[in-house]
Design a protein around this motif. Structure first.
Motif, PDB file in Angstrom:
ATOM      1  N   GLU A  62      14.983  50.049  37.605  1.00 15.46           N
ATOM      2  CA  GLU A  62      14.842  49.458  38.936  1.00 15.46           C
ATOM      3  C   GLU A  62      15.625  50.253  39.976  1.00 15.46           C
ATOM      4  N   LEU A  63      16.816  50.678  39.632  1.00 17.03           N
ATOM      5  CA  LEU A  63      17.632  51.443  40.573  1.00 17.03           C
ATOM      6  C   LEU A  63      17.015  52.804  40.863  1.00 17.03           C
ATOM      7  N   LEU A  64      16.458  53.438  39.839  1.00 18.85           N
ATOM      8  CA  LEU A  64      15.823  54.748  40.044  1.00 18.85           C
ATOM      9  C   LEU A  64      14.590  54.631  40.934  1.00 18.85           C
ATOM     10  N   GLN A  65      13.732  53.654  40.644  1.00 19.80           N
ATOM     11  CA  GLN A  65      12.525  53.474  41.458  1.00 19.80           C
ATOM     12  C   GLN A  65      12.890  53.049  42.878  1.00 19.80           C
ATOM     13  N   SER A  66      13.911  52.227  42.995  1.00 18.96           N
ATOM     14  CA  SER A  66      14.349  51.787  44.320  1.00 18.96           C
ATOM     15  C   SER A  66      14.912  52.944  45.127  1.00 18.96           C
ATOM     16  N   VAL A 139      10.913  39.744  34.002  1.00 14.94           N
ATOM     17  CA  VAL A 139      12.018  38.900  34.440  1.00 14.94           C
ATOM     18  C   VAL A 139      12.723  39.676  35.553  1.00 14.94           C
ATOM     19  N   THR A 140      12.682  39.150  36.756  1.00 18.31           N
ATOM     20  CA  THR A 140      13.124  39.928  37.903  1.00 18.31           C
ATOM     21  C   THR A 140      14.629  39.837  38.129  1.00 18.31           C
ATOM     22  N   THR A 141      15.126  40.798  38.922  1.00 16.41           N
ATOM     23  CA  THR A 141      16.513  40.810  39.378  1.00 16.41           C
ATOM     24  C   THR A 141      16.499  41.152  40.870  1.00 16.41           C
ATOM     25  N   PRO A 142      17.601  40.935  41.582  1.00 17.36           N
ATOM     26  CA  PRO A 142      17.637  41.332  42.998  1.00 17.36           C
ATOM     27  C   PRO A 142      17.375  42.817  43.200  1.00 17.36           C
ATOM     28  N   PHE A 143      17.610  43.631  42.172  1.00 20.83           N
ATOM     29  CA  PHE A 143      17.392  45.072  42.300  1.00 20.83           C
ATOM     30  C   PHE A 143      15.923  45.452  42.072  1.00 20.83           C
ATOM     31  N   SER A 144      15.092  44.441  41.766  1.00 21.17           N
ATOM     32  CA  SER A 144      13.649  44.680  41.657  1.00 21.17           C
ATOM     33  C   SER A 144      12.996  44.808  43.025  1.00 21.17           C
ATOM     34  N   THR A 145      13.710  44.429  44.077  1.00 17.22           N
ATOM     35  CA  THR A 145      13.089  44.267  45.394  1.00 17.22           C
ATOM     36  C   THR A 145      12.430  45.537  45.916  1.00 17.22           C
ATOM     37  N   TYR A 146      13.060  46.686  45.720  1.00 19.38           N
ATOM     38  CA  TYR A 146      12.507  47.965  46.185  1.00 19.38           C
ATOM     39  C   TYR A 146      11.968  48.798  45.023  1.00 19.38           C
ATOM     40  N   ASN A 185      13.277  38.971  50.015  1.00 22.03           N
ATOM     41  CA  ASN A 185      12.861  39.637  48.787  1.00 22.03           C
ATOM     42  C   ASN A 185      13.909  39.486  47.694  1.00 22.03           C
ATOM     43  N   CYS A 186      15.177  39.617  48.062  1.00 25.91           N
ATOM     44  CA  CYS A 186      16.246  39.429  47.073  1.00 25.91           C
ATOM     45  C   CYS A 186      16.241  38.000  46.544  1.00 25.91           C
ATOM     46  N   ILE A 187      16.045  37.036  47.438  1.00 29.78           N
ATOM     47  CA  ILE A 187      15.960  35.646  47.010  1.00 29.78           C
ATOM     48  C   ILE A 187      14.773  35.455  46.067  1.00 29.78           C
ATOM     49  N   GLY A 188      13.614  36.029  46.455  1.00 31.31           N
ATOM     50  CA  GLY A 188      12.403  35.870  45.652  1.00 31.31           C
ATOM     51  C   GLY A 188      12.491  36.510  44.285  1.00 31.31           C
ATOM     52  N   HIS A 189      13.272  37.594  44.169  1.00 31.07           N
ATOM     53  CA  HIS A 189      13.391  38.305  42.899  1.00 31.07           C
ATOM     54  C   HIS A 189      14.656  37.953  42.121  1.00 31.07           C
ATOM     55  N   ALA A 190      15.407  36.977  42.611  1.00 33.18           N
ATOM     56  CA  ALA A 190      16.696  36.659  41.986  1.00 33.18           C
ATOM     57  C   ALA A 190      16.554  35.942  40.655  1.00 33.18           C
ATOM     58  N   ASN A 191      15.347  35.457  40.308  1.00 34.36           N
ATOM     59  CA  ASN A 191      15.133  34.673  39.089  1.00 34.36           C
ATOM     60  C   ASN A 191      16.062  33.464  39.077  1.00 34.36           C
ATOM     61  N   TYR A 192      16.201  32.837  40.243  1.00 32.69           N
ATOM     62  CA  TYR A 192      17.122  31.712  40.365  1.00 32.69           C
ATOM     63  C   TYR A 192      16.540  30.696  41.332  1.00 32.69           C
ATOM     64  N   ASP A 193      16.586  29.437  40.923  1.00 31.35           N
ATOM     65  CA  ASP A 193      16.137  28.340  41.773  1.00 31.35           C
ATOM     66  C   ASP A 193      17.344  27.834  42.549  1.00 31.35           C
ATOM     67  N   PHE A 194      17.433  28.199  43.818  1.00 31.82           N
ATOM     68  CA  PHE A 194      18.617  27.909  44.612  1.00 31.82           C
ATOM     69  C   PHE A 194      18.701  26.435  45.020  1.00 31.82           C
ATOM     70  N   HIS A 210       7.595  33.244  43.397  1.00 33.18           N
ATOM     71  CA  HIS A 210       7.485  34.671  43.090  1.00 33.18           C
ATOM     72  C   HIS A 210       7.854  34.966  41.643  1.00 33.18           C
ATOM     73  N   HIS A 211       8.731  34.168  41.080  1.00 30.58           N
ATOM     74  CA  HIS A 211       9.041  34.360  39.660  1.00 30.58           C
ATOM     75  C   HIS A 211       7.782  34.095  38.816  1.00 30.58           C
ATOM     76  N   LEU A 212       6.956  33.138  39.237  1.00 30.79           N
ATOM     77  CA  LEU A 212       5.699  32.868  38.528  1.00 30.79           C
ATOM     78  C   LEU A 212       4.735  34.040  38.662  1.00 30.79           C
ATOM     79  N   HIS A 213       4.756  34.690  39.809  1.00 30.39           N
ATOM     80  CA  HIS A 213       3.882  35.852  39.980  1.00 30.39           C
ATOM     81  C   HIS A 213       4.229  36.932  38.965  1.00 30.39           C
ATOM     82  N   HIS A 214       5.514  37.176  38.750  1.00 30.83           N
ATOM     83  CA  HIS A 214       5.916  38.196  37.778  1.00 30.83           C
ATOM     84  C   HIS A 214       5.678  37.729  36.352  1.00 30.83           C
ATOM     85  N   ALA A 215       5.876  36.457  36.097  1.00 32.47           N
ATOM     86  CA  ALA A 215       5.686  35.936  34.738  1.00 32.47           C
ATOM     87  C   ALA A 215       4.208  35.916  34.345  1.00 32.47           C
TER      88      ALA A 215
END
Length: 261
Positions: A62-66, A139-146, A185-194, A210-215
């Motif tokens: 994710e960091l490399l692609q970002s 399974v997304t992370t905040p670093f998935s955003t970019y 985007n970070c919120i959407g990819h955080a894999n967390y229900d705030f 958005h977590h459902l979109h990735h799942a």
């Protein structure tokens, strides 16, 4: 500030673009990671959405692609700057606070429309190969955003160009776009229900959608809001990924049983 932007050279615009996009990516990503992996769980607020583990090497990928996306977004600042230099767009230098607020609201709505259109195109058979690198993060992370293929980064990164040629925006209104876009985007990819107490359609439930979109890979193509998915009937049911989680739990149960035996 708008006049300063207009007076920069092409090289200065691209350099500051790289610093800006790289900086907000790292700051927003790290802050969201700490929030969802340390602070909120310790306070008992919210919950993890997808219990499955990350893929081996996922964060590194994710960091490399970002990093490539940051390069494209940063160098791409030459395009809005170029529109101004060519006289095809202008900045409004004396916008009132009310005008700026209304412009940001319009850009928030346009961002959702622009994202849905491009995201839906990226799921067609002609373009999906350019979207698959982003979906390696099941399974997304905040670093998935970019974490995009360069083609996807180009498609999503042109969001302010069309608005600029049809309206003279304030510099601050345009600056808000990458800020609120990355934040959401970070919120959407955080894999967390705030905010677990709100319904699935609520603005604050964007991370669930958005977590459902990735799942599930297909469906829920919208960004922060639901109006485009509602209009085109592409919204997923709230329990769309449940079977994936059940299969994961069964597999883990078998592995634990074999290990105990």
């Amino acid at each position: 500030m708008g006049r300063v932007f207009e007076s920069l050279s092409a090289w200065e615009v691209m350099l500051w673009g790289l610093v800006f996009f790289g900086g907000i990516y790292l700051v927003f990503g790290a802050a969201t990671w700490l929030l969802t992996h340390r602070l909120l769980p310790a306070l008992g607020i919210g919950r993890v959405l997808d219990p499955r583990p990350l893929q081996p090497g996922q964060l590194r990928q994710e960091l490399l692609q970002s990093g490539v996306s940051v390069l494209i977004f940063g160098l791409g600042m030459i395009f809005p700057w170029g529109l101004i230099q060519l006289g095809w767009a202008q900045l409004h230098h004396d916008a009132s606070a009310l005008r700026i607020c209304l412009e940001i609201l319009a850009l928030v709505i346009w961002n959702d429309v622009h994202f849905w259109i491009n995201h839906r195109l990226l799921h067609t058979r002609w373009l999906r190969r350019y979207h698959l690198p982003h979906h390696r993060s099941v399974v997304t992370t905040p670093f998935s955003t970019y974490s995009f293929h360069p083609i996807e980064a180009l498609m999503l990164g042109n969001v302010i160009l069309l608005p600029m040629v049809v309206h003279d925006f304030s510099f601050w209104s345009l600056l808000s776009v990458p800020l609120f876009s990355l934040f959401f985007n970070c919120i959407g990819h955080a894999n967390y229900d705030f905010v677990s107490s709100v319904g699935y359609s609520h603005w604050f439930a964007a991370s669930r959608r958005h977590h459902l979109h990735h799942a599930c890979y297909n469906g829920n193509y919208g960004f922060q809001f639901t109006f485009m998915d509602r209009l085109f009937r592409t919204r997923l049911a709230a329990d769309a990924a449940q079977r994936h989680f059940v299969m994961h739990e069964r597999k883990r149960g078998r592995q634990e049983g074999q290990g105990a035996g």
